[in-house]
Motif scaffolding. Structure first.
Motif, PDB file in Angstrom:
ATOM      1  N   SER A 164     -53.110 -16.851  61.816  1.00  0.00           N
ATOM      2  CA  SER A 164     -51.764 -16.352  61.550  1.00  0.00           C
ATOM      3  C   SER A 164     -51.368 -16.687  60.124  1.00  0.00           C
ATOM      4  O   SER A 164     -51.978 -17.547  59.465  1.00  0.00           O
ATOM      5  CB  SER A 164     -50.764 -16.980  62.518  1.00  0.00           C
ATOM      6  N   ARG A 187     -44.228 -12.511  56.343  1.00  0.00           N
ATOM      7  CA  ARG A 187     -44.205 -11.116  56.806  1.00  0.00           C
ATOM      8  C   ARG A 187     -44.935 -10.166  55.865  1.00  0.00           C
ATOM      9  O   ARG A 187     -45.060  -8.973  56.163  1.00  0.00           O
ATOM     10  CB  ARG A 187     -42.752 -10.648  56.954  1.00  0.00           C
ATOM     11  N   HIS A 207     -52.297  -7.916  59.619  1.00  0.00           N
ATOM     12  CA  HIS A 207     -51.759  -6.899  60.537  1.00  0.00           C
ATOM     13  C   HIS A 207     -51.142  -7.644  61.702  1.00  0.00           C
ATOM     14  O   HIS A 207     -51.793  -8.501  62.325  1.00  0.00           O
ATOM     15  CB  HIS A 207     -52.860  -5.962  61.023  1.00  0.00           C
ATOM     16  N   ASN A 208     -49.875  -7.325  61.988  1.00  0.00           N
ATOM     17  CA  ASN A 208     -49.143  -8.024  63.051  1.00  0.00           C
ATOM     18  C   ASN A 208     -49.168  -9.542  62.846  1.00  0.00           C
ATOM     19  O   ASN A 208     -49.258 -10.321  63.806  1.00  0.00           O
ATOM     20  CB  ASN A 208     -49.690  -7.675  64.429  1.00  0.00           C
TER      21      ASN A 208
END
Length: 221
Positions: A164, A187, A207-208
């Protein structure tokens, strides 16, 4: 004749220094953790030594200052840029455990503008200048790293794919671009660490909120 003018002059000469904004004053005495382990730079004389800080080792903020106009370094990990700010934030940091020297430099000329005023007598403490609080929070966290990050930091990884944005920030530190606050950085669709001229940059694509691809600078001839 009443000595009012002399009294007023005396009061003016001994006026207290401007107080820090509450959000900065509250940092004094607190522990913080260094994204990516730093490095933290110790400036002594005309030389510097950089130290890596384990993610489990906090640094104590022993002093908080605000200065007048000055140049502040805003690049990371060897990519030096500077920005002039009307009022920099300077923190004095004291590691609460062992730190490891990773590189050093020395010279005979004057210090670069952005290091001037950050000298210390001993590398037991470090002085860092920040353009503003948003840039400060890209370097330091006033909450410790999550347990999953501490676990990942002890496990060698061949790739960051699947991590992440928060995990990557803790493990690698902030990129050169985008030069935003931490919430916006988390983000962002890509992070870029600027490489040597002609070699290309290190680009991480998300992505995401998770890493899906990384490209690295060329090794050169």
């Amino acid at each position: 004749m009443r000595p009012w003018p002399a009294l007023l002059l005396l009061v003016a000469c001994h006026a207290p220094p401007p107080t820090l904004p509450p959000e900065l004053a509250r940092m004094a005495g607190r522990d913080a953790w260094v994204y990516g382990g730093g490095p933290l730079r110790c400036v002594r004389g005309n030389g510097t030594i950089e130290y890596a800080v384990p993610l489990s080792t906090p640094v104590r903020v022993t002093q908080v200052e605000q200065t007048g106009p000055r140049e502040v370094e805003i690049g990371v990990k060897g990519h030096v840029r500077e920005q002039r700010t009307p009022q920099a934030i300077i923190l004095t940091l004291e590691p609460r455990g062992p730190v490891e020297p990773v590189s050093g430099s020395s010279g005979n000329g004057p210090l670069p503008r952005w290091w001037q005023g950050l000298e210390v007598n001993s590398c037991a403490t470090f002085r860092f200048a920040f353009v503003d609080e948003a840039r400060l929070n890209r370097t330091l966290s006033f909450t410790p790293p999550p347990r999953d990050v501490q676990r990942l930091s002890s496990q060698p990884r061949a790739s960051s794919v699947g991590l992440s944005a928060t995990q990557l920030l803790w493990l690698r530190g902030p990129p050169d671009e985008p030069l935003t606050d931490v919430d916006t950085l988390r983000r962002a669709p890509t992070w870029t660490v600027i490489g040597a001229p002609g070699r290309g940059d290190q680009v991480t694509t998300f992505h995401n909120g998770r890493v899906i691809r990384e490209t690295f600078p060329g090794m050169g001839p």
